[in-house]
Write a protein that holds these residues in place. Structure first.
Motif, PDB file in Angstrom:
ATOM      1  N   GLU A 374     -23.518  -6.207  61.361  1.00  0.00           N
ATOM      2  CA  GLU A 374     -22.368  -6.031  60.282  1.00  0.00           C
ATOM      3  C   GLU A 374     -22.563  -6.545  59.055  1.00  0.00           C
ATOM      4  O   GLU A 374     -22.533  -7.819  58.706  1.00  0.00           O
ATOM      5  CB  GLU A 374     -20.879  -6.238  60.892  1.00  0.00           C
ATOM      6  CG  GLU A 374     -19.852  -5.889  60.063  1.00  0.00           C
ATOM      7  CD  GLU A 374     -19.625  -4.059  59.891  1.00  0.00           C
ATOM      8  OE1 GLU A 374     -19.226  -3.854  58.932  1.00  0.00           O
ATOM      9  OE2 GLU A 374     -19.958  -3.441  60.937  1.00  0.00           O
ATOM     10  N   PRO A 375     -22.836  -5.704  57.867  1.00  0.00           N
ATOM     11  CA  PRO A 375     -22.795  -6.268  56.587  1.00  0.00           C
ATOM     12  C   PRO A 375     -21.726  -7.099  55.966  1.00  0.00           C
ATOM     13  O   PRO A 375     -20.612  -6.543  56.142  1.00  0.00           O
ATOM     14  CB  PRO A 375     -23.541  -5.176  55.805  1.00  0.00           C
ATOM     15  CG  PRO A 375     -22.883  -4.062  56.199  1.00  0.00           C
ATOM     16  CD  PRO A 375     -22.747  -4.453  57.971  1.00  0.00           C
ATOM     17  N   ASP A 376     -22.115  -8.022  55.446  1.00  0.00           N
ATOM     18  CA  ASP A 376     -20.978  -8.613  54.295  1.00  0.00           C
ATOM     19  C   ASP A 376     -20.929  -8.068  53.036  1.00  0.00           C
ATOM     20  O   ASP A 376     -21.930  -8.538  52.191  1.00  0.00           O
ATOM     21  CB  ASP A 376     -21.043 -10.178  54.564  1.00  0.00           C
ATOM     22  CG  ASP A 376     -19.829 -10.699  53.736  1.00  0.00           C
ATOM     23  OD1 ASP A 376     -19.313 -10.126  52.804  1.00  0.00           O
ATOM     24  OD2 ASP A 376     -19.674 -12.149  53.851  1.00  0.00           O
ATOM     25  N   ARG A 377     -20.288  -7.160  52.858  1.00  0.00           N
ATOM     26  CA  ARG A 377     -20.574  -6.364  51.548  1.00  0.00           C
ATOM     27  C   ARG A 377     -20.038  -7.172  50.299  1.00  0.00           C
ATOM     28  O   ARG A 377     -20.155  -6.616  49.294  1.00  0.00           O
ATOM     29  CB  ARG A 377     -19.793  -4.922  51.578  1.00  0.00           C
ATOM     30  CG  ARG A 377     -20.289  -4.250  52.592  1.00  0.00           C
ATOM     31  CD  ARG A 377     -19.931  -2.466  52.553  1.00  0.00           C
ATOM     32  NE  ARG A 377     -20.496  -1.956  53.665  1.00  0.00           N
ATOM     33  CZ  ARG A 377     -21.758  -1.274  53.611  1.00  0.00           C
ATOM     34  NH1 ARG A 377     -22.412  -1.667  52.407  1.00  0.00           N
ATOM     35  NH2 ARG A 377     -22.204  -0.662  54.548  1.00  0.00           N
ATOM     36  N   ALA A 378     -19.542  -8.241  50.399  1.00  0.00           N
ATOM     37  CA  ALA A 378     -18.943  -9.186  49.192  1.00  0.00           C
ATOM     38  C   ALA A 378     -20.039 -10.162  48.728  1.00  0.00           C
ATOM     39  O   ALA A 378     -19.800 -10.743  47.610  1.00  0.00           O
ATOM     40  CB  ALA A 378     -17.696  -9.882  49.615  1.00  0.00           C
ATOM     41  N   THR A 379     -21.226 -10.102  49.232  1.00  0.00           N
ATOM     42  CA  THR A 379     -22.241 -11.004  49.132  1.00  0.00           C
ATOM     43  C   THR A 379     -23.005 -10.661  48.083  1.00  0.00           C
ATOM     44  O   THR A 379     -23.631  -9.141  47.919  1.00  0.00           O
ATOM     45  CB  THR A 379     -22.973 -11.293  50.269  1.00  0.00           C
ATOM     46  OG1 THR A 379     -23.280 -10.223  51.082  1.00  0.00           O
ATOM     47  CG2 THR A 379     -21.977 -12.242  51.324  1.00  0.00           C
ATOM     48  N   LEU A 380     -24.139 -11.186  47.417  1.00  0.00           N
ATOM     49  CA  LEU A 380     -25.359 -10.845  46.663  1.00  0.00           C
ATOM     50  C   LEU A 380     -26.187 -12.150  46.520  1.00  0.00           C
ATOM     51  O   LEU A 380     -25.747 -13.196  46.648  1.00  0.00           O
ATOM     52  CB  LEU A 380     -24.668 -10.341  45.067  1.00  0.00           C
ATOM     53  CG  LEU A 380     -23.802 -11.587  44.374  1.00  0.00           C
ATOM     54  CD1 LEU A 380     -24.674 -12.299  43.484  1.00  0.00           C
ATOM     55  CD2 LEU A 380     -22.891 -10.839  43.566  1.00  0.00           C
ATOM     56  N   ARG A 381     -27.295 -11.713  46.100  1.00  0.00           N
ATOM     57  CA  ARG A 381     -28.418 -12.441  46.008  1.00  0.00           C
ATOM     58  C   ARG A 381     -28.810 -12.826  44.564  1.00  0.00           C
ATOM     59  O   ARG A 381     -28.843 -11.797  44.020  1.00  0.00           O
ATOM     60  CB  ARG A 381     -29.756 -12.325  46.842  1.00  0.00           C
ATOM     61  CG  ARG A 381     -30.765 -13.257  46.739  1.00  0.00           C
ATOM     62  CD  ARG A 381     -32.012 -12.819  47.412  1.00  0.00           C
ATOM     63  NE  ARG A 381     -32.871 -12.070  46.630  1.00  0.00           N
ATOM     64  CZ  ARG A 381     -34.102 -11.560  46.625  1.00  0.00           C
ATOM     65  NH1 ARG A 381     -34.496 -11.552  47.923  1.00  0.00           N
ATOM     66  NH2 ARG A 381     -34.622 -10.688  45.928  1.00  0.00           N
ATOM     67  N   LEU A 382     -28.859 -13.934  44.027  1.00  0.00           N
ATOM     68  CA  LEU A 382     -29.533 -13.894  42.817  1.00  0.00           C
ATOM     69  C   LEU A 382     -30.911 -14.824  42.607  1.00  0.00           C
ATOM     70  O   LEU A 382     -30.987 -15.930  43.316  1.00  0.00           O
ATOM     71  CB  LEU A 382     -28.266 -14.918  41.753  1.00  0.00           C
ATOM     72  CG  LEU A 382     -27.215 -14.185  41.703  1.00  0.00           C
ATOM     73  CD1 LEU A 382     -26.139 -15.012  41.160  1.00  0.00           C
ATOM     74  CD2 LEU A 382     -27.291 -12.878  40.743  1.00  0.00           C
ATOM     75  N   CYS A 383     -31.825 -14.466  41.721  1.00  0.00           N
ATOM     76  CA  CYS A 383     -32.958 -14.867  41.691  1.00  0.00           C
ATOM     77  C   CYS A 383     -33.084 -15.816  40.575  1.00  0.00           C
ATOM     78  O   CYS A 383     -32.706 -15.128  39.395  1.00  0.00           O
ATOM     79  CB  CYS A 383     -34.362 -14.312  41.629  1.00  0.00           C
ATOM     80  SG  CYS A 383     -35.844 -15.064  41.613  1.00  0.00           S
ATOM     81  N   PHE A 384     -33.383 -17.153  40.430  1.00  0.00           N
ATOM     82  CA  PHE A 384     -33.148 -17.977  39.222  1.00  0.00           C
ATOM     83  C   PHE A 384     -34.118 -18.458  38.472  1.00  0.00           C
ATOM     84  O   PHE A 384     -34.334 -19.019  37.644  1.00  0.00           O
ATOM     85  CB  PHE A 384     -32.121 -19.262  39.550  1.00  0.00           C
ATOM     86  CG  PHE A 384     -32.654 -20.324  40.655  1.00  0.00           C
ATOM     87  CD1 PHE A 384     -33.652 -20.904  40.435  1.00  0.00           C
ATOM     88  CD2 PHE A 384     -32.261 -19.953  41.977  1.00  0.00           C
ATOM     89  CE1 PHE A 384     -34.153 -21.706  41.565  1.00  0.00           C
ATOM     90  CE2 PHE A 384     -32.327 -20.588  42.969  1.00  0.00           C
ATOM     91  CZ  PHE A 384     -33.341 -21.537  42.804  1.00  0.00           C
ATOM     92  N   VAL A 385     -35.479 -17.832  39.025  1.00  0.00           N
ATOM     93  CA  VAL A 385     -36.680 -18.688  38.469  1.00  0.00           C
ATOM     94  C   VAL A 385     -37.361 -17.656  37.664  1.00  0.00           C
ATOM     95  O   VAL A 385     -38.322 -18.319  36.761  1.00  0.00           O
ATOM     96  CB  VAL A 385     -37.670 -18.789  39.834  1.00  0.00           C
ATOM     97  CG1 VAL A 385     -37.098 -19.890  40.763  1.00  0.00           C
ATOM     98  CG2 VAL A 385     -38.151 -17.529  40.177  1.00  0.00           C
ATOM     99  N   THR A 386     -36.958 -16.502  37.326  1.00  0.00           N
ATOM    100  CA  THR A 386     -38.023 -15.740  36.437  1.00  0.00           C
ATOM    101  C   THR A 386     -37.735 -15.739  34.995  1.00  0.00           C
ATOM    102  O   THR A 386     -38.477 -15.571  34.061  1.00  0.00           O
ATOM    103  CB  THR A 386     -37.907 -14.109  37.157  1.00  0.00           C
ATOM    104  OG1 THR A 386     -38.014 -14.109  38.343  1.00  0.00           O
ATOM    105  CG2 THR A 386     -38.980 -13.347  36.468  1.00  0.00           C
ATOM    106  N   GLN A 387     -36.267 -16.349  34.862  1.00  0.00           N
ATOM    107  CA  GLN A 387     -35.876 -16.190  33.295  1.00  0.00           C
ATOM    108  C   GLN A 387     -35.725 -17.737  32.993  1.00  0.00           C
ATOM    109  O   GLN A 387     -35.647 -18.427  33.581  1.00  0.00           O
ATOM    110  CB  GLN A 387     -34.463 -15.446  33.201  1.00  0.00           C
ATOM    111  CG  GLN A 387     -34.590 -13.915  33.282  1.00  0.00           C
ATOM    112  CD  GLN A 387     -34.883 -13.491  34.565  1.00  0.00           C
ATOM    113  OE1 GLN A 387     -34.227 -13.891  35.680  1.00  0.00           O
ATOM    114  NE2 GLN A 387     -35.223 -12.297  34.647  1.00  0.00           N
ATOM    115  N   THR A 388     -35.717 -17.592  31.518  1.00  0.00           N
ATOM    116  CA  THR A 388     -35.489 -19.218  30.982  1.00  0.00           C
ATOM    117  C   THR A 388     -33.934 -19.455  31.243  1.00  0.00           C
ATOM    118  O   THR A 388     -32.954 -18.689  31.378  1.00  0.00           O
ATOM    119  CB  THR A 388     -35.806 -18.963  29.380  1.00  0.00           C
ATOM    120  OG1 THR A 388     -34.793 -18.205  28.707  1.00  0.00           O
ATOM    121  CG2 THR A 388     -37.368 -18.754  29.419  1.00  0.00           C
TER     122      THR A 388
END
Length: 410
Positions: A374-388
């Protein structure tokens, strides 16, 4: 006499046989579909899992290729063994041994990226209908690989310290799975690291209950805080049943497509046969260039520089999250790697919100596709390495504005 021939009506071509059931039932990568939508240069993209290209040691890698072509061009352009170039396997074995897991070159199989290692293991171990246990949430491409093999994928509950070993044992006894898949260090997507105590407990369950462990470690060297935790493969209960996966994608360059697996002999041989059927061998020139790079350059020093930069970028993201995300949100604080995981209040659906966010020229990956159950639809992933850090601050400003405009009713 002239005979007039009447053309017979064209016969409709017979329909083609259908695609295999696994091809019809397994969807594409949600991350790659999002990246296609957010490819506009003005978008600040926290969705990708791409290492920072400006930190690649491009000159060092180019020098390694030049040396290979100057000294052994015929060998570099020739077929090679399925198991991998001896010089590269020796260097990888030495690096693995130095990190606390005694390894011989013959313990290793070089793969075309560690993603291929997952496919080979699925081919060697899984029959359609077999059960695979995974973390919750789980690396998306692993879910794809196991789904494509026809496996039934079951999530193991866990917390900030990793999967719950009691729940793991209950699932092993009930589901009789073939294998457990885990990214225990700086996990994709959450950035979490499984504690040493949990690793020992997982190893003990695997040894006592009869279970393969696939330990995927693409991010482990990218530590910028805290102390290194030993591989699960180094624990006594897991030594004869753990496959350790490694990759140069995050520490050298993903375009090389170089990974490897360390596995017990019988399983490693089965994976080699599967690889022969897939691509015969990983490109020779790339293997020789990587081996030359390891001989001529200090990869550890390079990784330390990359990790330091990533640590600064993580700090920039952590500094801006409280203003960007709605009140009541929570997020992880990874000690390394590339990702952090956030959970918004229950009323938010990050999949539904994404189009509005992209209209503000910023993007994330919704958390739902990373869940086997069952998915948790309130979640998200952020990648922090590609930007300054400056780009991260602006991206979070845009994200905050988008979320405020799209805030659902409480």
């Amino acid at each position: 006499m002239t005979v007039t021939e009447t053309a017979s009506p064209a016969t409709a071509p017979a329909p083609l046989p259908p695609l295999a059931a696994r091809a019809r039932s397994t969807g594409g990568s949600a991350v790659r579909e999002i990246l296609a939508v957010t490819a506009r240069p003005e978008v600040i993209n926290f969705a990708g899992g791409l290492p920072a290209p400006e930190l690649f040691d491009a000159e060092g890698i180019a020098a390694a290729y030049r040396a290979v072509f100057a000294e052994a061009p015929a060998r570099a352009l020739q077929y090679s063994t399925t198991e991998g170039e001896p010089a590269l396997r020796a260097a990888l074995a030495a690096r693995t041994t130095a990190r606390g897991l005694a390894t011989d070159p013959d313990d290793l199989l070089v793969t075309t990226g560690s993603q291929q290692a997952l496919s080979l293991l699925a081919t060697a171990l899984l029959e359609p209908g077999d059960t695979v246990l995974v973390e919750s949430p789980c690396y998306l491409a692993a879910l794809q690989a196991f789904g494509f093999a026809g496996a039934r994928v079951v999530a193991v509950p866990g917390d900030e310290d990793g999967m719950d070993p009691v729940a793991l044992e209950e699932l092993v006894l009930r589901e009789r799975p073939k294998l457990l898949y885990t990214v225990p260090t700086f996990q994709n997507p959450t950035g979490r690291t499984m504690s040493a105590a949990r690793r020992a407990a997982v190893a003990e369950v695997a040894g006592r209950c009869g279970l393969w462990i696939v330990e995927d470690d693409p991010y482990g060297e990218l530590r910028f805080e805290g102390e290194r935790v030993p591989w699960i493969a180094s624990y006594d209960g897991a030594r004869d049943r753990t496959v350790l996966l490694g990759s140069f994608s995050k520490v050298m360059a993903p375009g090389l497509r170089l990974g490897w697996l360390r596995a017990p002999a019988a399983l490693r041989r089965a994976c080699a046969v599967a690889k022969q059927a897939a691509d015969l061998h990983t490109p020779t020139v790339n293997q020789l260039a990587a081996a030359r790079y390891l001989a001529d350059r200090d990869l550890d020093a390079h990784v330390a520089r990359v990790a330091a930069a990533y640590g600064t970028r993580r700090d920039a993201m952590l500094a801006g999250l409280a203003d960007a995300l709605p009140a009541g949100s929570a997020w992880t604080r990874p000690e390394g790697g590339m990702f952090l995981w956030a959970r918004l209040p229950e009323r938010y659906d990050t999949t539904a919100l994404l189009p509005e966010v992209v209209r503000h020229d910023v993007a994330y990956v919704p958390g739902a596709p990373f869940h086997a159950g069952e998915p948790d639809r309130a979640t998200l992933r952020l990648c922090f390495v590609t930007q300054t850090p400056e780009q991260i601050a602006e991206g979070l400003r845009r994200l905050g504005a988008a979320l405020r405009e799209a805030t659902p009713e409480a």
